[in-house]
Write an enzyme that holds these catalytic residues in place. Structure first.
Site, PDB file in Angstrom:
ATOM      1  N   ASP A   1       2.013   3.974   3.036  1.00 27.35           N
ATOM      2  CA  ASP A   1       0.981   4.867   2.495  1.00 27.35           C
ATOM      3  C   ASP A   1       1.593   6.017   1.687  1.00 27.35           C
ATOM      4  O   ASP A   1       1.589   5.986   0.451  1.00 27.35           O
ATOM      5  CB  ASP A   1       0.104   5.397   3.642  1.00 27.35           C
ATOM      6  CG  ASP A   1      -1.336   5.659   3.248  1.00 27.35           C
ATOM      7  OD1 ASP A   1      -1.690   5.365   2.097  1.00 27.35           O
ATOM      8  OD2 ASP A   1      -2.108   6.158   4.087  1.00 27.35           O
ATOM      9  N   ASP A   2       2.062   7.046   2.364  1.00 31.13           N
ATOM     10  CA  ASP A   2       2.653   8.237   1.721  1.00 31.13           C
ATOM     11  C   ASP A   2       3.845   8.655   2.583  1.00 31.13           C
ATOM     12  O   ASP A   2       3.777   9.668   3.296  1.00 31.13           O
ATOM     13  CB  ASP A   2       1.627   9.385   1.681  1.00 31.13           C
ATOM     14  CG  ASP A   2       0.286   8.938   1.101  1.00 31.13           C
ATOM     15  OD1 ASP A   2       0.167   8.836  -0.117  1.00 31.13           O
ATOM     16  OD2 ASP A   2      -0.641   8.668   1.899  1.00 31.13           O
TER      17      ASP A   2
ATOM     18  N   HIS B   1       0.845  -1.205   0.000  1.00 33.61           N
ATOM     19  CA  HIS B   1       0.000   0.000   0.000  1.00 33.61           C
ATOM     20  C   HIS B   1       0.880   1.255   0.000  1.00 33.61           C
ATOM     21  O   HIS B   1       1.315   1.736   1.049  1.00 33.61           O
ATOM     22  CB  HIS B   1      -0.913  -0.021   1.241  1.00 33.61           C
ATOM     23  CG  HIS B   1      -1.957   1.051   1.238  1.00 33.61           C
ATOM     24  ND1 HIS B   1      -3.315   0.782   1.205  1.00 33.61           N
ATOM     25  CD2 HIS B   1      -1.867   2.404   1.266  1.00 33.61           C
ATOM     26  CE1 HIS B   1      -3.994   1.912   1.215  1.00 33.61           C
ATOM     27  NE2 HIS B   1      -3.123   2.919   1.251  1.00 33.61           N
TER      28      HIS B   1
ATOM     29  N   HIS C   1       1.161   5.002  -2.265  1.00 33.86           N
ATOM     30  CA  HIS C   1       0.694   5.888  -3.349  1.00 33.86           C
ATOM     31  C   HIS C   1       1.927   6.451  -4.043  1.00 33.86           C
ATOM     32  O   HIS C   1       2.779   7.051  -3.369  1.00 33.86           O
ATOM     33  CB  HIS C   1      -0.171   7.007  -2.771  1.00 33.86           C
ATOM     34  CG  HIS C   1      -1.402   6.490  -2.085  1.00 33.86           C
ATOM     35  ND1 HIS C   1      -2.624   6.416  -2.714  1.00 33.86           N
ATOM     36  CD2 HIS C   1      -1.588   5.978  -0.841  1.00 33.86           C
ATOM     37  CE1 HIS C   1      -3.516   5.893  -1.884  1.00 33.86           C
ATOM     38  NE2 HIS C   1      -2.912   5.618  -0.737  1.00 33.86           N
TER      39      HIS C   1
ATOM     40  N   HIS D   1      -9.745   1.565  -0.172  1.00 36.94           N
ATOM     41  CA  HIS D   1      -9.580   2.216   1.128  1.00 36.94           C
ATOM     42  C   HIS D   1     -10.943   2.195   1.849  1.00 36.94           C
ATOM     43  O   HIS D   1     -11.940   2.676   1.307  1.00 36.94           O
ATOM     44  CB  HIS D   1      -9.173   3.676   0.975  1.00 36.94           C
ATOM     45  CG  HIS D   1      -7.742   3.898   0.600  1.00 36.94           C
ATOM     46  ND1 HIS D   1      -7.191   3.406  -0.545  1.00 36.94           N
ATOM     47  CD2 HIS D   1      -6.751   4.575   1.232  1.00 36.94           C
ATOM     48  CE1 HIS D   1      -5.919   3.778  -0.605  1.00 36.94           C
ATOM     49  NE2 HIS D   1      -5.626   4.478   0.447  1.00 36.94           N
TER      50      HIS D   1
ATOM     51  N   GLU E   1     -10.738   3.629   7.349  1.00 35.39           N
ATOM     52  CA  GLU E   1      -9.658   4.525   7.802  1.00 35.39           C
ATOM     53  C   GLU E   1     -10.349   5.696   8.531  1.00 35.39           C
ATOM     54  O   GLU E   1     -10.102   5.927   9.700  1.00 35.39           O
ATOM     55  CB  GLU E   1      -8.847   5.023   6.602  1.00 35.39           C
ATOM     56  CG  GLU E   1      -7.700   5.978   6.968  1.00 35.39           C
ATOM     57  CD  GLU E   1      -7.050   6.641   5.741  1.00 35.39           C
ATOM     58  OE1 GLU E   1      -7.657   6.627   4.654  1.00 35.39           O
ATOM     59  OE2 GLU E   1      -5.939   7.205   5.886  1.00 35.39           O
TER      60      GLU E   1
HETATM   61  N1  ADE Z   1      -4.476   9.017  -0.957  1.00 29.55           N
HETATM   62  C1  ADE Z   1      -3.223   9.068  -0.526  1.00 29.55           C
HETATM   63  N2  ADE Z   1      -3.140   8.671   0.750  1.00 29.55           N
HETATM   64  C2  ADE Z   1      -4.387   8.365   1.155  1.00 29.55           C
HETATM   65  C3  ADE Z   1      -4.956   7.902   2.366  1.00 29.55           C
HETATM   66  N3  ADE Z   1      -4.220   7.667   3.462  1.00 29.55           N
HETATM   67  N4  ADE Z   1      -6.273   7.703   2.404  1.00 29.55           N
HETATM   68  C4  ADE Z   1      -7.019   7.946   1.321  1.00 29.55           C
HETATM   69  N5  ADE Z   1      -6.525   8.389   0.164  1.00 29.55           N
HETATM   70  C5  ADE Z   1      -5.226   8.587   0.084  1.00 29.55           C
HETATM   71 ZN    ZN Z   2      -3.634   4.961   1.107  1.00 24.13          ZN
END
Ligand code: ADE
Ligand code: ZN
Length: 327
Positions: free
Chosen positions: A270-271, A9, A11, A189, A192
């Protein structure tokens, strides 16, 4: 370095090092006021603002060549983190605005950069086409049409991101049906920002094999049992959840409770530069918080390898590479 970590996971734009984005902005004379903090990292306050800053940073990526350079930069970091296999979310919205021909060029550029990185460092990359939920169900169908054209060895999945509160999940079922017909693997997703009911609805209407996050399942015991029984895989991103204020600290994160209840959990970032984390940092914090040892992380990576969306031959290679070595 041993390469024994699997990340499901991530992005692609969200993995862009801030220096990379700042460099492209300078090359193109694009003003990114408000995107960076004083220390050069990304600056945002809360999830809605995070999505805005993410989209502003992404706006400097304007060509297949930019995405090739981004892929290379991200895979260099993955290699440095001991990662063997990564799946990245990429959106046809940002890569050619749903134009089928343009999307194919973007994907080819990313695929070429990935093949080079694999030959050089042994890191394997696969892509998941991503509708952005707050862009709406029509855009999601357009994303699915792009995904359908490119399904194959490199593009292996379809998975929705974006603001979980936007729209009802059933509005996206058609797009997911298109992707399923194209034999893409599915994730979304859910759980969350929204609670257990959103996870139930996602499973009911989209029938996904994996959930992005899914962490709030922990609030509903029957759902936890259900996930364990179905074998639904959670793409957990604890550092992201903590950075965004979902949980106050690592010990409060439900990953250990979910794992202990028999749910298939995996760990991703994630990011990572947005949340000032890395795979090594996630592992270190988890080991500290829950006393997880190498055997626990090995189990976690095995679960992730089995849940990977790549073809069976690549998956067998991953599983074999993760087997304990006799020394
Ligand atoms: N796009 C990038 N990161 C995200 C996240 N944590 N939740 C939803 N969309 C995303
Ligand atoms: Zn994500």
């Amino acid at each position: 370095m041993t390469r024994d970590r699997i990340e499901l996971h991530l992005h692609l734009e969200g993995a862009a090092p801030p220096k990379f984005i700042a460099g492209l902005a300078a090359e193109k004379s694009i003003n990114l006021d408000g995107v960076f903090a004083e220390d050069g990292g990304y600056a945002f306050d809360g999830f809605a603002h995070f999505l805005e800053v993410y989209e502003a940073a992404t706006s400097v990526l304007k060509s297949p060549q930019d995405y090739a350079r981004l892929t290379q930069a991200v895979l260099e970091e993955q290699a440095a983190q001991g990662i063997l296999y990564t799946e990245v979310f990429v959106s046809p919205a940002f890569c050619g605005e749903y134009d089928l021909g343009a999307w194919a060029e973007y994907l080819a550029a990313m695929g070429e950069a990935a093949a080079k990185a694999e030959a050089q460092d042994g890191v394997i990359l696969r892509a998941i086409a991503t509708p952005v939920r707050h862009f709406g169900p029509d855009a999601a169908r357009e994303a699915a049409a792009c995904a359908r054209e490119s399904a194959g060895e490199f593009l292996v999945g379809f998975g929705m991101g974006g603001a979980e509160q936007a729209g009802r999940v059933e509005e996206f079922a058609y797009a997911f049906d298109m992707a399923r017909e194209a034999e893409l693997h599915l994730t979304c997703h859910a759980g969350e920002w929204a609670g257990p009911e959103a996870i139930r609805d996602t499973l009911k209407h989209l029938d996904v094999a994996r959930l992005g996050h899914g962490v709030r399942a922990v609030e509903d015991e029957a759902l936890v049992d259900d996930l364990a029984e179905r074998g639904t895989v959670l793409e957990l991103c604890p550092g992201s959840n903590i950075a965004l204020g979902l949980y106050p600290n690592w010990r409060a994160h439900p990953i250990e409770r979910l794992r202990a209840r028999g749910v298939k959990v995996t760990v991703s970032t994630d990011d990572p530069p947005f949340f000032r984390t890395s795979m090594s940092q996630e592992y270190a914090r988890l080991a500290e918080a829950f006393d997880w040892d190498d055997a626990e992380f090995a189990r976690l990576n095995r679960v992730a390898a089995e849940a990977a969306f790549c073809d069976e031959e690549t998956k067998s290679r991953l599983i074999k590479a993760l087997e304990p070595k006799d020394v």
